[in-house]
Design a protein around this motif. Sequence first.
Motif, PDB file in Angstrom:
ATOM      1  N   ALA A 139      -1.288  32.483 -27.755  1.00 12.50           N
ATOM      2  CA  ALA A 139      -1.878  31.275 -27.182  1.00 12.50           C
ATOM      3  C   ALA A 139      -3.377  31.207 -27.451  1.00 12.50           C
ATOM      4  O   ALA A 139      -3.930  30.123 -27.677  1.00 12.50           O
ATOM      5  CB  ALA A 139      -1.609  31.228 -25.683  1.00 12.50           C
ATOM      6  N   GLN A 140      -4.045  32.363 -27.431  1.00 14.86           N
ATOM      7  CA  GLN A 140      -5.487  32.386 -27.674  1.00 14.86           C
ATOM      8  C   GLN A 140      -5.817  32.326 -29.160  1.00 14.86           C
ATOM      9  O   GLN A 140      -6.811  31.692 -29.555  1.00 14.86           O
ATOM     10  CB  GLN A 140      -6.103  33.660 -27.089  1.00 14.86           C
ATOM     11  CG  GLN A 140      -7.590  33.855 -27.451  1.00 14.86           C
ATOM     12  CD  GLN A 140      -8.235  34.999 -26.709  1.00 14.86           C
ATOM     13  OE1 GLN A 140      -8.548  34.870 -25.532  1.00 14.86           O
ATOM     14  NE2 GLN A 140      -8.412  36.149 -27.367  1.00 14.86           N
ATOM     15  N   ALA A 144      -3.398  35.045 -35.234  1.00 15.11           N
ATOM     16  CA  ALA A 144      -3.271  36.493 -35.063  1.00 15.11           C
ATOM     17  C   ALA A 144      -1.969  36.998 -35.680  1.00 15.11           C
ATOM     18  O   ALA A 144      -0.934  36.329 -35.617  1.00 15.11           O
ATOM     19  CB  ALA A 144      -3.331  36.859 -33.588  1.00 15.11           C
ATOM     20  N   ARG A 145      -2.023  38.195 -36.286  1.00 20.58           N
ATOM     21  CA  ARG A 145      -0.828  38.810 -36.862  1.00 20.58           C
ATOM     22  C   ARG A 145      -0.227  39.749 -35.823  1.00 20.58           C
ATOM     23  O   ARG A 145      -0.916  40.609 -35.267  1.00 20.58           O
ATOM     24  CB  ARG A 145      -1.184  39.573 -38.146  1.00 20.58           C
ATOM     25  CG  ARG A 145      -1.740  38.670 -39.227  1.00 20.58           C
ATOM     26  CD  ARG A 145      -2.084  39.433 -40.488  1.00 20.58           C
ATOM     27  NE  ARG A 145      -0.887  39.924 -41.150  1.00 20.58           N
ATOM     28  CZ  ARG A 145      -0.604  41.212 -41.347  1.00 20.58           C
ATOM     29  NH1 ARG A 145      -1.426  42.151 -40.900  1.00 20.58           N
ATOM     30  NH2 ARG A 145       0.493  41.571 -41.971  1.00 20.58           N
ATOM     31  N   LEU A 146       1.065  39.568 -35.556  1.00 15.15           N
ATOM     32  CA  LEU A 146       1.720  40.282 -34.465  1.00 15.15           C
ATOM     33  C   LEU A 146       2.864  41.155 -34.980  1.00 15.15           C
ATOM     34  O   LEU A 146       3.552  40.807 -35.936  1.00 15.15           O
ATOM     35  CB  LEU A 146       2.284  39.296 -33.436  1.00 15.15           C
ATOM     36  CG  LEU A 146       1.336  38.234 -32.875  1.00 15.15           C
ATOM     37  CD1 LEU A 146       2.073  37.377 -31.846  1.00 15.15           C
ATOM     38  CD2 LEU A 146       0.092  38.867 -32.271  1.00 15.15           C
ATOM     39  N   MET A 147       3.073  42.282 -34.292  1.00 19.69           N
ATOM     40  CA  MET A 147       4.249  43.115 -34.475  1.00 19.69           C
ATOM     41  C   MET A 147       4.954  43.221 -33.127  1.00 19.69           C
ATOM     42  O   MET A 147       4.326  43.557 -32.121  1.00 19.69           O
ATOM     43  CB  MET A 147       3.881  44.518 -34.959  1.00 19.69           C
ATOM     44  CG  MET A 147       5.089  45.466 -35.044  1.00 19.69           C
ATOM     45  SD  MET A 147       4.637  47.191 -35.351  1.00 19.69           S
ATOM     46  CE  MET A 147       4.047  47.092 -37.040  1.00 19.69           C
ATOM     47  N   PRO A 156      16.358  39.171 -34.810  1.00 19.10           N
ATOM     48  CA  PRO A 156      16.391  38.491 -33.513  1.00 19.10           C
ATOM     49  C   PRO A 156      16.735  37.021 -33.668  1.00 19.10           C
ATOM     50  O   PRO A 156      16.444  36.404 -34.701  1.00 19.10           O
ATOM     51  CB  PRO A 156      14.955  38.667 -32.991  1.00 19.10           C
ATOM     52  CG  PRO A 156      14.133  38.858 -34.210  1.00 19.10           C
ATOM     53  CD  PRO A 156      14.997  39.573 -35.195  1.00 19.10           C
ATOM     54  N   ALA A 157      17.364  36.475 -32.633  1.00 23.25           N
ATOM     55  CA  ALA A 157      17.622  35.040 -32.620  1.00 23.25           C
ATOM     56  C   ALA A 157      16.298  34.295 -32.528  1.00 23.25           C
ATOM     57  O   ALA A 157      15.330  34.784 -31.947  1.00 23.25           O
ATOM     58  CB  ALA A 157      18.518  34.676 -31.442  1.00 23.25           C
ATOM     59  N   GLU A 158      16.259  33.112 -33.103  1.00 24.04           N
ATOM     60  CA  GLU A 158      15.023  32.329 -33.068  1.00 24.04           C
ATOM     61  C   GLU A 158      14.538  32.125 -31.641  1.00 24.04           C
ATOM     62  O   GLU A 158      13.334  32.166 -31.366  1.00 24.04           O
ATOM     63  CB  GLU A 158      15.252  30.984 -33.749  1.00 24.04           C
ATOM     64  CG  GLU A 158      14.005  30.117 -33.807  1.00 24.04           C
ATOM     65  CD  GLU A 158      14.262  28.779 -34.480  1.00 24.04           C
ATOM     66  OE1 GLU A 158      13.396  27.893 -34.362  1.00 24.04           O
ATOM     67  OE2 GLU A 158      15.326  28.620 -35.096  1.00 24.04           O
ATOM     68  N   GLY A 163       7.833  30.877 -30.612  1.00 22.48           N
ATOM     69  CA  GLY A 163       6.410  30.771 -30.330  1.00 22.48           C
ATOM     70  C   GLY A 163       5.595  31.986 -30.736  1.00 22.48           C
ATOM     71  O   GLY A 163       4.394  31.875 -30.952  1.00 22.48           O
ATOM     72  N   LEU A 164       6.220  33.172 -30.835  1.00 23.86           N
ATOM     73  CA  LEU A 164       5.455  34.374 -31.165  1.00 23.86           C
ATOM     74  C   LEU A 164       5.153  34.479 -32.658  1.00 23.86           C
ATOM     75  O   LEU A 164       4.088  34.933 -33.053  1.00 23.86           O
ATOM     76  CB  LEU A 164       6.200  35.624 -30.702  1.00 23.86           C
ATOM     77  CG  LEU A 164       6.260  35.864 -29.197  1.00 23.86           C
ATOM     78  CD1 LEU A 164       6.993  37.167 -28.906  1.00 23.86           C
ATOM     79  CD2 LEU A 164       4.854  35.909 -28.595  1.00 23.86           C
ATOM     80  N   ARG A 165       6.116  34.117 -33.478  1.00 20.74           N
ATOM     81  CA  ARG A 165       5.961  34.163 -34.939  1.00 20.74           C
ATOM     82  C   ARG A 165       5.434  35.518 -35.413  1.00 20.74           C
ATOM     83  O   ARG A 165       4.387  35.609 -36.072  1.00 20.74           O
ATOM     84  CB  ARG A 165       5.049  33.040 -35.429  1.00 20.74           C
ATOM     85  CG  ARG A 165       5.460  31.658 -34.979  1.00 20.74           C
ATOM     86  CD  ARG A 165       4.671  30.562 -35.701  1.00 20.74           C
ATOM     87  NE  ARG A 165       3.244  30.792 -35.703  1.00 20.74           N
ATOM     88  CZ  ARG A 165       2.420  30.496 -34.695  1.00 20.74           C
ATOM     89  NH1 ARG A 165       2.903  29.991 -33.563  1.00 20.74           N
ATOM     90  NH2 ARG A 165       1.117  30.725 -34.798  1.00 20.74           N
TER      91      ARG A 165
END
Length: 239
Positions: A139-140, A144-147, A156-158, A163-165
Amino acid sequence: MTLSIALRGDTARFPGNTLPALRSAWRAGADLVKIDVHLTSDGYPVLVDERTVATPGSPPRPVADLTLAELAGARDDVERRIPTLMEVVAEFRDEEGPPLLVDSASPEAALAADALLRDRPCARVLHTGSTETLAALRAQSPEARLMIAWDQPTPPAESALRGLRPAFLGTHHTLITRDSIGEMHRFGYSIAAWTVNDFTEMARLIGMGVDAIATERVDDLVPLTTGRAQGGVQATGQV
């Protein structure tokens, strides 16, 4: 290529999440160094393995309840001193440092770390943590690249990650097969294998095309991911 992730730095030589451990992992050639970030009660992101720390004359207390000054006196050994995230940034004032995998203990810690690291010389950062923490970070910081930690052999199911992508799924190495890697890649995810300390298992995963390996044995892993290991094993994964 397969990326090498040093868990808490070079813990074979130094206490984890300390500046000596981070420096040693960077010198060894790690592609990322995973650090554990907590936020002190007075708002400083610090690197600590555990969620509670004992200060002189007091029982262990949550890091979030302690000030930076209290944490500074928690360890006598200079090699075990708890560093701030700003000190990590200061290691590379005039040069580009290696990427960091920032594992934040809370949403507040993640937001503080992101604000500090953004646009810094060593700001090539991959974030991980709880789903709540990653949601606050997304959200901020939309870029940002996330793991995200994922404990299933199938994508995982969509709806589970809406929202996390995330760019990466961090998965225990025993769940990974060549077929599961291919399926994850088809869904657009890179795969990080967690935690691999056995040399033979490292080589097996690299041969299958895993995108990253997290280890406490960075000196064993880096020669494999760079093709410098005895026997010339080459990394074949894609990021």
